[in-house]
Design an enzyme around this catalytic site. Structure first.
Site, PDB file in Angstrom:
ATOM      1  CG  ASN A  10      -8.186  10.146  -3.634  1.00 42.79           C
ATOM      2  OD1 ASN A  10      -8.921   9.315  -3.106  1.00 42.79           O
ATOM      3  ND2 ASN A  10      -6.878  10.089  -3.538  1.00 42.79           N
ATOM      4  NE  ARG A  87      -6.444   6.242  -4.943  1.00 38.35           N
ATOM      5  CZ  ARG A  87      -6.021   6.091  -3.689  1.00 38.35           C
ATOM      6  NH1 ARG A  87      -6.407   6.943  -2.761  1.00 38.35           N
ATOM      7  NH2 ARG A  87      -5.245   5.077  -3.366  1.00 38.35           N
ATOM      8  CG  HIS A 176       0.307   2.541  -4.149  1.00 40.85           C
ATOM      9  ND1 HIS A 176       1.126   1.898  -3.238  1.00 40.85           N
ATOM     10  CD2 HIS A 176      -0.456   3.396  -3.427  1.00 40.85           C
ATOM     11  CE1 HIS A 176       0.877   2.359  -2.017  1.00 40.85           C
ATOM     12  NE2 HIS A 176      -0.079   3.266  -2.109  1.00 40.85           N
ATOM     13  CG  LEU A 205       9.261   4.019  -1.455  1.00 38.88           C
ATOM     14  CD1 LEU A 205      10.753   4.227  -1.202  1.00 38.88           C
ATOM     15  CD2 LEU A 205       8.823   2.636  -0.990  1.00 38.88           C
ATOM     16  N   GLY A 206       5.257   6.158   0.361  1.00 40.05           N
ATOM     17  CA  GLY A 206       4.627   7.262   1.079  1.00 40.05           C
ATOM     18  C   GLY A 206       4.194   6.734   2.431  1.00 40.05           C
ATOM     19  NE  ARG A 237      -2.351   0.606   4.913  1.00 45.04           N
ATOM     20  CZ  ARG A 237      -2.334   1.281   3.770  1.00 45.04           C
ATOM     21  NH1 ARG A 237      -1.381   1.052   2.869  1.00 45.04           N
ATOM     22  NH2 ARG A 237      -3.259   2.183   3.506  1.00 45.04           N
ATOM     23  CG  ASN A 331      10.501  14.833  -1.122  1.00 43.69           C
ATOM     24  OD1 ASN A 331      10.961  15.809  -1.701  1.00 43.69           O
ATOM     25  ND2 ASN A 331       9.231  14.463  -1.244  1.00 43.69           N
ATOM     26  CD  GLU A 381      -1.216   8.181  -6.767  1.00 43.01           C
ATOM     27  OE1 GLU A 381      -1.876   7.138  -6.650  1.00 43.01           O
ATOM     28  OE2 GLU A 381      -0.727   8.794  -5.799  1.00 43.01           O
TER      29      GLU A 381
END
Length: 395
Positions: A10, A87, A176, A205-206, A237, A331, A381
């Protein structure tokens, strides 16, 4: 036949994340990160089994870093690499699935570069370097956007003049996709439901965040659009803003398009709202200490997430469950709790003990009795990219 080894690569603009995936092993024999590429501080980190190591590679570009890491992968695979999965962020409308890389595929990735100018060129650098170093090895491109090519036209079209779509590819693509695909399949496995008769809401969600509506293993709608800026509040963002914000800032502050673009992509989101950080862990600590900006960022993040999930439900014929994934989704017990408090009409209720238990890679169902399913599903992923690569090798 012995278990096969796929190297997953990636490439970012100044980094390479990599993992060796063995189809018979649940953990990665080798994984690592080359970062700060192109600078005097460039460094390669890797973990082989339980052993962690680092190597300074000052000034190294992507190719130089790959020349260092590819032999590590060869050794960890016992000299038997079966393929490389790359990726690629944007496949435009060219790709509805992963593809074996050939010259036509490379050209299509180049053609899509204007849609992802920060990502596709870096992805291409990794592909070119890997092909040069391993010319005889099958290489596969796995696209973030491909999973969402099953969206119906009423979900992917913008209400703008048709020539912008027909001639300039202006439409919603979504991102995603690898993660949304993986966790929806895992959720079906975990609950004993057939993938081809299941309906899920997913929240990845990251630092980047998106939601998705998945029906029978296919994307029906998602929150990101032409670019990864549309949709949820993210780390840096903004997510959705009034489209006229650009002209307003230009008119009142004299800002250029480049300044506005940078602000919305790099200085907004959790970072912009809190005035403190884009890292939710830092904001949780600050919030507990009474930091007003951190509290505002947390509340806006959760409310906008709930709004997006509620809107995604329009694309579902039924709801088999809501899935949280990604660094925050897996988390943050507080984000899961607060988000579901905004979704009262869905009658979600959490089992607090189960919710608290699902962190640090632990997944499972976290709903209380009588509630629709809520699951925490750790994303993977790299494994999904390896699975896509193996499927193409088998075909």
């Amino acid at each position: 036949m012995s278990a096969r080894n796929i190297l997953v690569i990636n490439c970012g603009s100044s980094s390479i994340k990599f993992a060796l995936v063995n189809e018979a092993q649940s953990t990665f024999p080798l994984q690592g990160l080359a970062e700060r590429l192109g600078s005097p501080e460039a460094v390669l980190h890797w973990q082989l089994g339980d052993t962690k190591q680092s190597l300074d590679i000052p000034g190294a570009d992507h190719r130089a870093a790959l020349e260092k890491l590819l032999p590590l992968a060869q050794d960890a695979a016992g000299g038997k690499l079966d393929g490389i999965g790359h990726r690629v962020v944007h496949g435009g409308e060219h790709f509805t699935g992963s593809s074996l890389i050939n010259e036509q595929v490379l050209q299509a990735i180049r053609d899509s570069a204007q849609l992802a100018p920060l990502h596709n060129p870096a992805n291409l650098v990794g592909i070119d370097a890997a092909i040069a170093l391993f010319p005889g090895l099958p290489q596969v491109s796995v696209f973030d956007t491909a999973f969402h090519q099953s969206m119906p036209e009423h979900a992917f079209r913008y209400a703008v003049p048709e020539f912008l779509y027909k001639e300039h590819s202006v439409r919603r693509y979504g991102f995603h996709g690898t993660s949304h695909s993986y966790v929806s399949k895992r959720a079906a496995e975990m609950t004993g439901l057939p993938v081809d008769d299941s309906s899920w809401l997913t929240a990845h969600l990251g630092n980047g965040c998106s939601t998705c509506a998945i029906v029978n293993g296919e994307s029906r709608d998602t929150s990101m659009g032409l670019t990864p800026l549309e949709g949820l509040v993210m780390g840096t963002r903004s997510g959705d803003v009034d489209p006229n914000l650009h002209s307003y800032l230009n008119r009142t502050l004299g800002w250029s398009l480049e300044q506005i673009d940078r602000m919305l992509n790099h200085d907004s989101g959790l970072k912009g709202l809190s005035g403190l950080s884009n890292d939710l862990r830092t904001l949780q600590e600050a919030r507990a200490a009474g930091h007003a900006g951190a509290n505002l960022a947390f509340e806006v993040f959760c409310y906008r997430l709930a709004k997006s999930l509620a809107s995604m439900a329009c694309a579902l014929p039924k709801l088999d469950g809501l899935i949280f994934t990604g660094g925050i989704g897996e988390n943050s017990t507080a984000v899961r709790t607060r988000t579901l408090e905004h979704l009262k009409l869905f009658n979600f209720k959490l089992d607090e003990e189960a919710n608290a238990r699902c962190t640090r890679g632990v997944g499972g169902e976290i709903q209380a009795p009588g509630s629709p399913r809520v699951l925490v599903v750790p994303t993977n992923e790299e494994r999904q990219i390896a699975l896509d690569t193996l499927a193409l090798l088998d075909a």
